[in-house]
Design an enzyme around this catalytic site. Structure first.
Site: not given
Ligand SMILES: *Cc1c(COP(=O)(O)O)cnc(C)c1O
Length: 424
Positions: A60, A62, A206, A232, A235, A241
């Site tokens: 933990y 936090e 994003d 993320t 990807k 993940r």
């Molecule tokens: C994949 C993705 C997310 C979310 O990611 P998770 O790890 O699945 O929660 C958010 N925004 C965009 C543009 C994505 O492609």
């Protein structure tokens, strides 16, 4: 195995829980046994997986390094500090928060940092390539905030920047959000910055999908333009993940408070250690080569499918993914996905801009090259992959026992036999 490491012990799991051990083995066999073309998936390294399967999961922590609510954090502090240092260096960012549990968690924190319920923001619409967390009604983002959506131009099928500007001036959003899940082209960050400045909005990018291409210096970075970038790590980036946020120093405190304690509790220290490992991988020349090859491969794959009448939207791609319109070949996205699946090819149906079909049927497919490029495939293989997909989509069957499915599966097996995933 090192004597002093105590972590992932498959034999112990198999002895105690053969059911779950069996799932781990059959999932590995599935990964190895087909073509993985889902644009948001990749094949993280054994060293990333090792950090994930470690005792850091027990801790933990936090708070933030040096400012924790629990004792015994000296060791995990080192991991988080390394992750932060490597992340800011990799992206040339002023501040990094490496605690978000996922892309959606990172996005929640960005909303929390800059907006209150009822506030207006501007984002790409989901059917035109955005994301659920960009204001879809089924998501917190669409339920708690007032989402105004821009889309793509009907002719170019690329982002309609004039519409972004028009909507920004009409609605005065607090935040303008760029990025999405099915955008094959580079985003004009400078144009977004100019529009945000015109209306006094925060510019949020994003970069969940393409941050790995930025890390590998294969495409321009949003960092010099954006106030905040969420992403993320699993990807194109090829880490665990998880998620992350980078921002300017001005917004550092707001972002940190929004991740914890506004949105999350204890950070996942094993995942943060794995992110640190991944950021180190991303700084290598090999990773830069990888990122460039991902794009080269995506271009060949998009063009090959196009030659078979499976039209790439926008005419192609600048990134790791392409979106294809199946209407010319009279097949739905749902049917194409099922036919490819039966042939050993994993991809996903996807809405295309101005899609006449419902989202669960869709007129398109999305294909991406991060995984197959990690396997070592190059441009030559992408023409083979494109030919196989086209054959499955146009003449295949959703029945795995069909002769065409079997024949394509045989060719898939031959191809991946030359580029084994997770070979020992
Ligand atoms: C994949 C993705 C997310 C979310 O990611 P998770 O790890 O699945 O929660 C958010 N925004 C965009 C543009 C994505 O492609």
């Amino acid at each position: 195995m090192s004597e002093t490491f105590y972590g992932s012990d498959f034999d112990a799991l198999q002895a105690f829980d053969p059911d779950i051990a069996g799932v781990l083995l059959s999932e590995l066999a599935r990964l190895r046994g087909g073509l993985q073309l889902i644009a948001s998936e990749n094949m993280s390294s054994p060293q990333v997986l090792t950090a994930l399967g470690s005792t850091l999961s027990n801790k933990y922590a936090e708070g933030y390094p040096g400012r924790r609510y629990y004792g015994g954090c000296a060791e995990v502090d080192k991991a988080e500090n390394l992750a932060i240092e490597r992340c800011t260096a990799l992206f040339g960012a002023e501040h990094a928060n490496v605690q978000p549990h996922s892309g959606a968690s990172a996005n929640q924190a960005v909303y929390g940092a800059f907006m209150s319920p009822g506030d207006t923001f501007l984002a790409m619409s989901l059917p035109h390539g955005g994301h659920l967390t960009h204001g879809a009604k089924v998501s917190f983002s669409g339920r708690w905030f007032n989402a105004v959506h821009y889309g793509v131009d009907k002719d170019t099928e690329d982002i309609d920047y004039d519409e972004v500007e028009r909507l920004a001036k009409a609605h005065h959003p607090k935040v303008i959000l760029a990025g999405g899940s099915a955008i094959p082209r580079l985003i004009d960050f400078a144009r977004f910055r100019a529009i945000a400045d015109e209306v006094g909005a925060i510019l949020w990018v994003d970069a969940a999908h393409f941050i790995g291409l930025v890390a590998g210096k294969a495409i321009p970075s949003p960092v010099p333009y954006a106030d905040v970038v969420s992403f993320t790590t699993h990807k194109v980036l090829r880490g665990p993940r998880s998620g992350g946020i980078i921002c300017t120093a001005e917004h550092a405190a707001a972002i940190d408070k929004a991740v914890f304690p506004l949105m999350q509790g204890g950070p996942q220290m094993h995942t943060i250690a794995a992110k640190a490992v991944n950021f180190k991988e991303c700084a290598t020349p090999e990773y830069a080569d990888y990122a460039r090859q991902v794009i080269a491969n995506a271009k060949v794959l998009a063009a090959t499918l196009g030659e078979h009448g499976i039209r790439p939207t926008t005419g192609g791609t600048d990134t790791h993914l392409s979106l294809h319109d199946l209407q010319p070949v009279l097949v739905t996205g749902m049917e194409a996905e099922a036919r490819c699946d039966a042939a050993g090819i994993t991809l996903n149906k996807n809405a295309i801009p101005f899609d006449p079909q419902k989202p669960n049927v869709a007129s398109g497919i999305r294909v991406g090259t991060p995984f197959v490029t990690s396997q070592g495939m190059g441009s030559e293989e992408m023409t083979i992959v494109g030919d196989l997909i086209a054959r499955a989509v146009t003449t295949g069957s959703s029945d795995p026992d069909d002769a065409v499915s079997k024949d394509i599966r045989g060719q898939v097996t031959e191809l991946i036999g030359r580029f084994p995933a997770y070979a020992r």
